[in-house]
Design a protein around this motif. Structure first.
Motif, PDB file in Angstrom:
ATOM      1  N   CYS A  21      17.239 -18.918  -2.404  1.00  0.00           N
ATOM      2  CA  CYS A  21      16.377 -18.032  -1.631  1.00  0.00           C
ATOM      3  C   CYS A  21      15.349 -18.874  -0.864  1.00  0.00           C
ATOM      4  CB  CYS A  21      15.677 -17.074  -2.573  1.00  0.00           C
ATOM      5  SG  CYS A  21      14.530 -15.975  -1.743  1.00  0.00           S
ATOM      6  N   CYS A  24      11.575 -17.486  -2.311  1.00  0.00           N
ATOM      7  CA  CYS A  24      11.073 -17.784  -3.654  1.00  0.00           C
ATOM      8  C   CYS A  24      11.811 -18.947  -4.316  1.00  0.00           C
ATOM      9  CB  CYS A  24      11.135 -16.542  -4.536  1.00  0.00           C
ATOM     10  SG  CYS A  24      12.810 -16.123  -5.065  1.00  0.00           S
ATOM     11  N   CYS A  35      18.471 -11.695  -2.599  1.00  0.00           N
ATOM     12  CA  CYS A  35      17.884 -12.393  -3.746  1.00  0.00           C
ATOM     13  C   CYS A  35      17.531 -11.390  -4.847  1.00  0.00           C
ATOM     14  CB  CYS A  35      16.629 -13.159  -3.310  1.00  0.00           C
ATOM     15  SG  CYS A  35      15.783 -13.955  -4.690  1.00  0.00           S
ATOM     16  N   GLU A  37      15.536 -11.837  -7.227  1.00  0.00           N
ATOM     17  CA  GLU A  37      14.145 -12.002  -7.628  1.00  0.00           C
ATOM     18  C   GLU A  37      13.200 -11.272  -6.675  1.00  0.00           C
ATOM     19  OE1 GLU A  37      13.595 -13.775 -10.400  1.00  0.00           O
ATOM     20  OE2 GLU A  37      11.437 -13.422 -10.357  1.00  0.00           O
ATOM     21  N   CYS A  38      13.338 -11.537  -5.372  1.00  0.00           N
ATOM     22  CA  CYS A  38      12.349 -11.019  -4.415  1.00  0.00           C
ATOM     23  C   CYS A  38      12.959 -10.133  -3.336  1.00  0.00           C
ATOM     24  CB  CYS A  38      11.583 -12.176  -3.766  1.00  0.00           C
ATOM     25  SG  CYS A  38      12.585 -13.127  -2.598  1.00  0.00           S
TER      26      CYS A  38
END
Ligand SMILES: [Zn+2]
Length: 131
Positions: A21, A24, A35, A37-38
């Motif tokens: 990513c 992040c 992604c 995560e984000c």
């Protein structure tokens, strides 16, 4: 697996190429579009080092046709150094030598043989480091 699909997946299977990513820096394998995560969609190709640790494993004694030649083999969950946990096969080790937490590294090996059409696939497996 057919030949066009095999060709498309070659970088994943030979180079352990996933993505990272841009926002992040979370690493993904296999590559993702978004992604986890984000939620960013801005990802760049990322080639993993091929080093990791054995998280868990299971020994397979009965397998479907194209994997029959490899029985018994060890299916493993490996935590890559860069983060992702992947499913792979262990090689160059007997089942009684395997230990949870042991370091492992990527090697390229024959993955399967499709008898009738004779398509032989190669790709990554993991083994104890040789140095
Ligand atoms: Zn991200």
């Amino acid at each position: 697996m057919d030949i066009p699909r095999s060709w498309r997946l070659r970088n994943q299977r030979y180079l352990l190429e996933g993505n990272a990513c841009t926002s992040c820096d979370k690493k993904h394998f296999p590559p993702v579009l978004v992604c986890s995560e984000c939620k960013s969609r801005d990802l760049r190709p990322f080639t993993f080092s091929g080093k990791g640790k054995l998280y868990s494993y299971s020994t397979v004694y009965q397998a479907p046709g194209q994997f029959e030649a490899f029985v018994p083999y060890i299916v493993a969950l490996v935590d890559l150094e860069e983060g992702p946990r992947i499913t792979t096969q262990l090689t160059d080790i007997s089942p009684d030598e395997v230990r949870i937490g042991m370091p492992v590294e990527k090697v390229i090996r024959k993955i399967s043989e499709e008898g009738e059409r004779g398509l032989i696939l190669y790709g990554y497996k993991f083994r104890p480091p040789v140095d």
